[in-house]
Design a protein around this motif. Sequence first.
Motif, PDB file in Angstrom:
ATOM      1  N   ALA A 150       0.833  -1.208   0.000  1.00  0.00           N
ATOM      2  CA  ALA A 150       0.000   0.000   0.000  1.00  0.00           C
ATOM      3  C   ALA A 150       0.867   1.257   0.000  1.00  0.00           C
ATOM      4  O   ALA A 150       0.578   2.229  -0.716  1.00  0.00           O
ATOM      5  CB  ALA A 150      -0.927  -0.012   1.216  1.00  0.00           C
ATOM      6  N   ILE A 151       1.945   1.232   0.795  1.00  0.00           N
ATOM      7  CA  ILE A 151       2.839   2.394   0.848  1.00  0.00           C
ATOM      8  C   ILE A 151       3.496   2.622  -0.502  1.00  0.00           C
ATOM      9  O   ILE A 151       3.528   3.747  -1.022  1.00  0.00           O
ATOM     10  CB  ILE A 151       3.911   2.191   1.938  1.00  0.00           C
ATOM     11  CG1 ILE A 151       3.280   2.255   3.330  1.00  0.00           C
ATOM     12  CG2 ILE A 151       5.026   3.234   1.804  1.00  0.00           C
ATOM     13  CD1 ILE A 151       4.222   1.887   4.451  1.00  0.00           C
ATOM     14  N   ARG A 154       1.281   3.922  -3.244  1.00  0.00           N
ATOM     15  CA  ARG A 154       1.032   5.350  -3.041  1.00  0.00           C
ATOM     16  C   ARG A 154       2.236   6.180  -3.475  1.00  0.00           C
ATOM     17  O   ARG A 154       2.081   7.282  -4.025  1.00  0.00           O
ATOM     18  CB  ARG A 154       0.695   5.612  -1.576  1.00  0.00           C
ATOM     19  CG  ARG A 154       0.308   7.046  -1.247  1.00  0.00           C
ATOM     20  CD  ARG A 154      -0.832   7.551  -2.120  1.00  0.00           C
ATOM     21  NE  ARG A 154      -1.989   6.657  -2.108  1.00  0.00           N
ATOM     22  CZ  ARG A 154      -3.061   6.813  -2.870  1.00  0.00           C
ATOM     23  NH1 ARG A 154      -3.128   7.837  -3.719  1.00  0.00           N
ATOM     24  NH2 ARG A 154      -4.069   5.949  -2.814  1.00  0.00           N
ATOM     25  N   GLU A 155       3.457   5.667  -3.255  1.00  0.00           N
ATOM     26  CA  GLU A 155       4.653   6.390  -3.704  1.00  0.00           C
ATOM     27  C   GLU A 155       4.708   6.454  -5.235  1.00  0.00           C
ATOM     28  O   GLU A 155       5.113   7.466  -5.806  1.00  0.00           O
ATOM     29  CB  GLU A 155       5.920   5.732  -3.156  1.00  0.00           C
ATOM     30  CG  GLU A 155       6.023   5.712  -1.642  1.00  0.00           C
ATOM     31  CD  GLU A 155       5.740   7.065  -1.015  1.00  0.00           C
ATOM     32  OE1 GLU A 155       6.494   8.022  -1.296  1.00  0.00           O
ATOM     33  OE2 GLU A 155       4.753   7.178  -0.277  1.00  0.00           O
ATOM     34  N   VAL A 157       2.122   6.527  -7.149  1.00  0.00           N
ATOM     35  CA  VAL A 157       1.121   7.538  -7.498  1.00  0.00           C
ATOM     36  C   VAL A 157       1.711   8.932  -7.342  1.00  0.00           C
ATOM     37  O   VAL A 157       1.549   9.797  -8.216  1.00  0.00           O
ATOM     38  CB  VAL A 157      -0.141   7.390  -6.619  1.00  0.00           C
ATOM     39  CG1 VAL A 157      -1.051   8.612  -6.775  1.00  0.00           C
ATOM     40  CG2 VAL A 157      -0.891   6.123  -6.973  1.00  0.00           C
ATOM     41  N   ARG A 158       2.404   9.181  -6.233  1.00  0.00           N
ATOM     42  CA  ARG A 158       2.992  10.502  -6.008  1.00  0.00           C
ATOM     43  C   ARG A 158       4.029  10.823  -7.084  1.00  0.00           C
ATOM     44  O   ARG A 158       4.122  11.965  -7.543  1.00  0.00           O
ATOM     45  CB  ARG A 158       3.627  10.563  -4.607  1.00  0.00           C
ATOM     46  CG  ARG A 158       2.615  10.536  -3.471  1.00  0.00           C
ATOM     47  CD  ARG A 158       3.264  10.931  -2.160  1.00  0.00           C
ATOM     48  NE  ARG A 158       2.295  10.954  -1.082  1.00  0.00           N
ATOM     49  CZ  ARG A 158       2.144  10.009  -0.163  1.00  0.00           C
ATOM     50  NH1 ARG A 158       2.944   8.963  -0.172  1.00  0.00           N
ATOM     51  NH2 ARG A 158       1.221  10.101   0.776  1.00  0.00           N
ATOM     52  N   TYR A 225      -3.426  -2.327  -9.655  1.00  0.00           N
ATOM     53  CA  TYR A 225      -3.208  -0.928  -9.292  1.00  0.00           C
ATOM     54  C   TYR A 225      -2.539  -0.125 -10.409  1.00  0.00           C
ATOM     55  O   TYR A 225      -2.839   1.054 -10.596  1.00  0.00           O
ATOM     56  CB  TYR A 225      -2.372  -0.838  -8.020  1.00  0.00           C
ATOM     57  CG  TYR A 225      -3.140  -1.199  -6.777  1.00  0.00           C
ATOM     58  CD1 TYR A 225      -3.991  -0.269  -6.164  1.00  0.00           C
ATOM     59  CD2 TYR A 225      -3.035  -2.458  -6.204  1.00  0.00           C
ATOM     60  CE1 TYR A 225      -4.701  -0.596  -5.018  1.00  0.00           C
ATOM     61  CE2 TYR A 225      -3.745  -2.796  -5.062  1.00  0.00           C
ATOM     62  CZ  TYR A 225      -4.577  -1.867  -4.475  1.00  0.00           C
ATOM     63  OH  TYR A 225      -5.290  -2.188  -3.351  1.00  0.00           O
ATOM     64  N   MET A 229      -4.311   3.229 -11.828  1.00  0.00           N
ATOM     65  CA  MET A 229      -3.747   4.583 -11.676  1.00  0.00           C
ATOM     66  C   MET A 229      -3.423   5.203 -13.025  1.00  0.00           C
ATOM     67  O   MET A 229      -3.558   6.420 -13.207  1.00  0.00           O
ATOM     68  CB  MET A 229      -2.527   4.560 -10.749  1.00  0.00           C
ATOM     69  CG  MET A 229      -1.274   3.969 -11.331  1.00  0.00           C
ATOM     70  SD  MET A 229       0.155   4.133 -10.234  1.00  0.00           S
ATOM     71  CE  MET A 229      -0.207   2.910  -8.960  1.00  0.00           C
ATOM     72  N   PRO A 240      -2.252  13.005  -5.598  1.00  0.00           N
ATOM     73  CA  PRO A 240      -1.452  12.185  -4.673  1.00  0.00           C
ATOM     74  C   PRO A 240      -2.284  11.356  -3.704  1.00  0.00           C
ATOM     75  O   PRO A 240      -1.847  10.294  -3.280  1.00  0.00           O
ATOM     76  CB  PRO A 240      -0.612  13.235  -3.932  1.00  0.00           C
ATOM     77  CG  PRO A 240      -0.488  14.365  -4.902  1.00  0.00           C
ATOM     78  CD  PRO A 240      -1.806  14.418  -5.620  1.00  0.00           C
ATOM     79  N   ASP A 241      -3.487  11.829  -3.362  1.00  0.00           N
ATOM     80  CA  ASP A 241      -4.311  11.113  -2.402  1.00  0.00           C
ATOM     81  C   ASP A 241      -5.542  10.464  -3.034  1.00  0.00           C
ATOM     82  O   ASP A 241      -6.490  10.093  -2.340  1.00  0.00           O
ATOM     83  CB  ASP A 241      -4.762  12.054  -1.281  1.00  0.00           C
ATOM     84  CG  ASP A 241      -5.534  13.266  -1.816  1.00  0.00           C
ATOM     85  OD1 ASP A 241      -5.592  13.429  -3.054  1.00  0.00           O
ATOM     86  OD2 ASP A 241      -6.067  14.029  -0.995  1.00  0.00           O
ATOM     87  N   THR A 242      -5.526  10.310  -4.365  1.00  0.00           N
ATOM     88  CA  THR A 242      -6.655   9.667  -5.038  1.00  0.00           C
ATOM     89  C   THR A 242      -6.846   8.244  -4.515  1.00  0.00           C
ATOM     90  O   THR A 242      -5.902   7.445  -4.548  1.00  0.00           O
ATOM     91  CB  THR A 242      -6.430   9.616  -6.559  1.00  0.00           C
ATOM     92  OG1 THR A 242      -6.362  10.951  -7.072  1.00  0.00           O
ATOM     93  CG2 THR A 242      -7.551   8.853  -7.250  1.00  0.00           C
ATOM     94  N   PRO A 243      -8.040   7.891  -4.031  1.00  0.00           N
ATOM     95  CA  PRO A 243      -8.267   6.520  -3.542  1.00  0.00           C
ATOM     96  C   PRO A 243      -8.145   5.509  -4.682  1.00  0.00           C
ATOM     97  O   PRO A 243      -8.618   5.755  -5.792  1.00  0.00           O
ATOM     98  CB  PRO A 243      -9.705   6.566  -3.002  1.00  0.00           C
ATOM     99  CG  PRO A 243     -10.008   8.011  -2.805  1.00  0.00           C
ATOM    100  CD  PRO A 243      -9.233   8.747  -3.857  1.00  0.00           C
TER     101      PRO A 243
END
Length: 285
Positions: A150-151, A154-155, A157-158, A225, A229, A240-243
């Motif tokens: 998950a981390i 998210r990275e 995505v950022r 994922y 994305m 950055p915080d898109t679910p």
Amino acid sequence: MKTPPSLQALIEEGVIDEVLRPLKSGKEAAVYVVRAGNEVRCAKVFKDMGHRSFQKRVQYQEGRKSRGSRETRAVASGSRYGRKQQEDEWKNAEVDALFQLRAAGVRVPEPYSFLHGVLVMELITDANDFAAPRLAEVELTPEKAREFHAILVREVVRMLCCGLIHGDLSAYNVLVGPEGPVVIDFPQVVSAAGNNAARTMLLRDVNNLTATLGRWAPELLDTWYGEEMWAIFEAGQLQPDTPLTGEFTFDEHTVDLDGVRDAIEDARQVALIRQQGREAQDDED
């Protein structure tokens, strides 16, 4: 230890005070643990073009901007000056990416300076202040594997929100520190908007992570994922915080789902082969 010639200039200019020990060496660069004042950092010495292949770089460099028209023409001509410019752009791409991603809150080492072809940056350590292990070198519980996945998603995505794709992301380019995973090694960083292979590289990055962490949490192997994305990014809606859900509806008339799953398994096998190769190289060093 004896100071390598590549680091002597940094000592003379007061950027670092002492070279403590070598950390690792690969085809792209050699990394040393150094002291700067009261802080222990690492220094990444990029190897020159004579030790590296340019053929593999063509698809990565698409979309990168040269310093000017003269440099662009020189790179295209393949002249000695052009190859030198290409080499400089290759090094600068990682440095620029680190500063940009760090400012955006991505989990990357903090860069301090880039001088004489040497990048001085934060040394990622474990809870005992030893150099942090790579993700490929640790055993995880299913819970921890899901947390790390998950981390790292998210990275990614950022990074994508910054217009960048790692391009070579795997368990060997992720360090595990006390606060979780940290992404390293960006010489292959890709422009998300300017590279025709951007989508393919993004999916490969995510699939590599999924294949590794899916060893401990097999349910991750049924998530999508990367595809999710990228679709949101293409629509201009990724933040950055898109679910994200990990779910994605494929057009089954044009997509071979079994082939996609096979690609994830292939990524896992390639990762194992790369691990064996790097272990053999470490033994030789």
